[in-house]
Design an enzyme around this catalytic site. Structure first.
Site, PDB file in Angstrom:
ATOM      1  N   ASP A 112       0.881  -1.179   0.000  1.00  0.00           N
ATOM      2  CA  ASP A 112       0.000   0.000   0.000  1.00  0.00           C
ATOM      3  C   ASP A 112       0.919   1.230   0.000  1.00  0.00           C
ATOM      4  O   ASP A 112       0.870   2.065   0.914  1.00  0.00           O
ATOM      5  CB  ASP A 112      -0.916  -0.005   1.216  1.00  0.00           C
ATOM      6  CG  ASP A 112      -1.986   1.093   1.157  1.00  0.00           C
ATOM      7  OD1 ASP A 112      -2.154   1.699   0.080  1.00  0.00           O
ATOM      8  OD2 ASP A 112      -2.631   1.342   2.186  1.00  0.00           O
TER       9      ASP A 112
ATOM     10  N   ASP B 168       1.752   0.925   8.272  1.00  0.00           N
ATOM     11  CA  ASP B 168       0.578   0.294   7.658  1.00  0.00           C
ATOM     12  C   ASP B 168       0.986  -0.749   6.633  1.00  0.00           C
ATOM     13  O   ASP B 168       0.698  -0.646   5.442  1.00  0.00           O
ATOM     14  CB  ASP B 168      -0.330   1.358   7.025  1.00  0.00           C
ATOM     15  CG  ASP B 168      -1.032   2.212   8.068  1.00  0.00           C
ATOM     16  OD1 ASP B 168      -1.055   1.786   9.242  1.00  0.00           O
ATOM     17  OD2 ASP B 168      -1.537   3.281   7.731  1.00  0.00           O
TER      18      ASP B 168
ATOM     19  N   ASN C 287       1.719   6.525   4.139  1.00  0.00           N
ATOM     20  CA  ASN C 287       2.321   5.355   4.768  1.00  0.00           C
ATOM     21  C   ASN C 287       3.845   5.381   4.804  1.00  0.00           C
ATOM     22  O   ASN C 287       4.484   4.342   5.001  1.00  0.00           O
ATOM     23  CB  ASN C 287       1.834   4.087   4.056  1.00  0.00           C
ATOM     24  CG  ASN C 287       0.362   3.860   4.255  1.00  0.00           C
ATOM     25  OD1 ASN C 287      -0.228   4.350   5.219  1.00  0.00           O
ATOM     26  ND2 ASN C 287      -0.251   3.130   3.336  1.00  0.00           N
TER      27      ASN C 287
END
Length: 243
Positions: free
Chosen positions: A167, A185, A172
């Site tokens: 992701d 994350d 992040n």
């Protein structure tokens, strides 16, 4: 990152984590409907993420794995209860890629964003707890009823050969004035195909900067020699079919 002080009944969480937050000030720092994220300010400065049972185990294991390579925070504790998972991780200094000091210098942001992705993809894969990310993605597509034969239009065979974030978006990655502090994350990570992360890197720059003019800076910083156009097209198609 917005934080709002909240009252929180620590008796609702497992004992193994409760010990770390006794007497701490708790702030709601949630940014997703899928999980509650609490910032804990006490003897430990940390984040407590709470989500449905079974949903945080992968993030816990990937965070622990990447912490060993000094690119992710320390995952202090993880518990899975009857209804919920609880993940307690240290708070890393810095701000994410969408913070104003970073967004205000988009060329620099796109450059370091590409460089840090290449750094992640250069880590050794040995010991990674999830080794078949591409197969997982293809299985997810199959479950959704997608005819994967349409992927044959690309002269590319997807491979699992680098550590991917899963992701790779600006929220992040943590930086201090563009100096790398850590990836967060990591619940979609594993050993996968680099072009999956590259697609999301392009997507998030377009989305957060509201223009596609920084794509080439990002790709140049990552290294064009390691990017296969058919591979990028392959994952662009796959993600659009399954997202």
């Amino acid at each position: 990152m917005e934080r709002t002080e909240v009252s929180f009944d620590i008796e609702t969480i497992p004992l193994t984590i409760r010990q770390y937050i006794k007497g701490a000030t708790i702030y709601d720092s949630s940014c997703s409907e899928n999980a509650k994220t609490l910032f804990v300010s006490g003897e430990e400065r940390a984040f407590l993420k709470i989500s449905k049972r079974g949903s945080l185990e992968r993030e816990y294991k990937m965070t622990k794995f990447l912490h060993k390579h000094n690119v992710a925070p320390n995952a202090i504790a993880y518990e899975s209860g009857l209804d919920y998972d609880y993940l307690f991780t240290e708070a890393v200094s810095g701000e994410n890629g969408t913070a104003v000091p970073h967004i205000e210098n988009p060329s620099k942001l796109a450059c370091v964003f590409g460089e840090y992705l290449k750094m992640l993809h250069s880590l050794p894969t040995e010991g990674c707890p999830y080794g078949n990310r591409t197969n997982e993605l293809l299985n997810e597509a199959h479950i959704k009823g997608i005819d994967l034969s349409i992927m044959n239009e690309y002269n590319y065979s997807a491979i699992d050969n680098v550590i991917i974030h899963g992701d790779y978006c600006l929220p992040n990655i943590l930086m201090d004035n563009f100096s790398f502090k850590g990836f967060i994350d990591l619940g979609y990570g594993g050993v996968g195909d680099r072009h999956y992360d590259i697609y999301w890197g392009i997507w998030t720059l377009n989305y957060n900067l509201k223009t596609d003019k920084y794509k080439d800076i990002f790709l140049d910083a990552y290294g064009r020699n390691d990017i296969n156009d058919d591979g990028l097209n392959y994952f662009t198609k796959l993600i659009k079919l399954t997202d």
